[in-house]
Design an enzyme around this catalytic site. Sequence first.
Site, PDB file in Angstrom:
ATOM      1  N   ASP A 175      38.166  65.595  36.749  1.00  0.00           N
ATOM      2  CA  ASP A 175      37.597  66.670  37.521  1.00  0.00           C
ATOM      3  C   ASP A 175      37.202  67.954  36.558  1.00  0.00           C
ATOM      4  OD1 ASP A 175      36.755  67.593  40.290  1.00  0.00           O
ATOM      5  OD2 ASP A 175      37.957  69.311  39.756  1.00  0.00           O
ATOM      6  N   ARG A 176      37.724  69.188  36.982  1.00  0.00           N
ATOM      7  CA  ARG A 176      37.685  70.385  36.055  1.00  0.00           C
ATOM      8  C   ARG A 176      38.404  70.088  34.891  1.00  0.00           C
ATOM      9  NH1 ARG A 176      33.481  72.425  38.293  1.00  0.00           N
ATOM     10  NH2 ARG A 176      34.006  74.406  37.317  1.00  0.00           N
ATOM     11  N   ARG A 179      36.325  68.548  32.516  1.00  0.00           N
ATOM     12  CA  ARG A 179      35.301  69.524  31.828  1.00  0.00           C
ATOM     13  C   ARG A 179      35.658  70.603  30.676  1.00  0.00           C
ATOM     14  NH1 ARG A 179      31.116  68.596  34.939  1.00  0.00           N
ATOM     15  NH2 ARG A 179      31.910  68.095  37.106  1.00  0.00           N
ATOM     16  N   HIS A 220      30.585  72.724  47.601  1.00  0.00           N
ATOM     17  CA  HIS A 220      31.805  73.688  47.060  1.00  0.00           C
ATOM     18  C   HIS A 220      31.141  74.419  45.763  1.00  0.00           C
ATOM     19  CE1 HIS A 220      33.005  69.820  45.258  1.00  0.00           C
ATOM     20  NE2 HIS A 220      33.588  70.591  44.497  1.00  0.00           N
ATOM     21  N   TRP A 221      30.665  73.503  45.169  1.00  0.00           N
ATOM     22  CA  TRP A 221      30.147  74.190  43.708  1.00  0.00           C
ATOM     23  C   TRP A 221      29.281  75.341  43.958  1.00  0.00           C
ATOM     24  CZ3 TRP A 221      28.836  71.701  38.478  1.00  0.00           C
ATOM     25  CH2 TRP A 221      29.897  70.752  38.325  1.00  0.00           C
ATOM     26  N   TYR A 277      34.932  77.916  39.240  1.00  0.00           N
ATOM     27  CA  TYR A 277      33.533  77.611  39.545  1.00  0.00           C
ATOM     28  C   TYR A 277      32.580  78.635  39.228  1.00  0.00           C
ATOM     29  CZ  TYR A 277      35.307  73.409  41.489  1.00  0.00           C
ATOM     30  OH  TYR A 277      35.508  72.144  41.768  1.00  0.00           O
ATOM     31  N   HIS A 336      37.670  59.941  44.746  1.00  0.00           N
ATOM     32  CA  HIS A 336      37.605  60.596  43.339  1.00  0.00           C
ATOM     33  C   HIS A 336      38.861  60.769  42.471  1.00  0.00           C
ATOM     34  CE1 HIS A 336      36.743  64.265  40.909  1.00  0.00           C
ATOM     35  NE2 HIS A 336      37.495  65.151  41.519  1.00  0.00           N
TER      36      HIS A 336
END
Length: 356
Positions: A175-176, A179, A220-221, A277, A336
């Site tokens: 997830d984050r 990134r 939510h993004w 975000y 996820h």
Amino acid sequence: MTTHLQSEQNETGVSRRGLVQALVAGAAAASVATPSSAQQMSVQQGAVLAEATSADYARDPTRWGSADVAGLFPGFKHIDMRTKGAIIRLRHGGSGPPLLLLHGNPNNHVLWYAVAARLAERYHVVLPDLRGYGDSSLPEPGPNLINYSFRVMAEDMIEVMANLGHQRFFLGGHDRGARVSHRMCLDHPERVIKMCLLDMLPNYHVWTSANKNWAMNSWHWLFMAQPEPFPETLMSAVPAEWFLKSRAGSRNPPKVVFDEYIRCYTKKTIIGSCRDYRAGARIDFEMDTADKDRQIETPLLVLWGTRGQPPTQEFPTVWRKFAKNLVDAQPLPTGHYLQEEAPDQVYDYFVKFLTA
């Protein structure tokens, strides 16, 4: 939480066994320098601000969490480490080649509870909380949210690994955290030997491929990227347990783990995640746009959850545009949170890839 186009929903030292494991890990791992215990402790003492003891879990569980959670990470040290821009809470343990694992939103490093102890039998496993998440600190956002960019988060992690004696390491991100991992391989490719990414498509691709279905599933993004303090105020208005359960998808962690997620879901981490975000939609997108034609050269494994649907070729097709050396891409019949929902399969894929 969800982040991909369909619904992206989180005493080191060298023993004889550790040396053998490093050799088994293959030629790439053999190039990793693993310092002696004395060297490692010397480095740690200059950077470590605090270390939890067994008494701390009973005396100060608000700060350190519970002894039951610590029991999921046997032999791991639990510390606060200073970087140039933050204080990072982390656990680390095991021996062998170093393996850094990064969590996603809305969780902390405990997300790796189902695979960390097994991986520590082969690797020196390092599990940090990203800045703004978990028990790590909440720096000021800085100009254009620079302090919550994936670039700066990656620099935290490089500093953490250097403080533990590792200049090069294996890397896994979800997830984050995936990134952050992608940005690390763009900015510091010499640091990462191999990379495993869980359920993540590149930031640039997500934003430039957005459509109605994506917006409905990954709302939510857009919501969390709104100006402060609008999303923070609304997210703080409901109990942490309600919010986390509403975003859980198909996951069902043990109660002790879910209680830890609740403990770490505070106004501070809500602010930190929203800054993350916001940065993703602004400064990170600017950086990713500048690098949109650059392919990472790091050997890459991609795993993703199919969410009960037939697997498509979306993940390997997209990642081949962003990575020169996509070694393997495999769908798993999960949501996820692959490392919670299918830990044995994630472990097997990691080990197979890292030791090849």
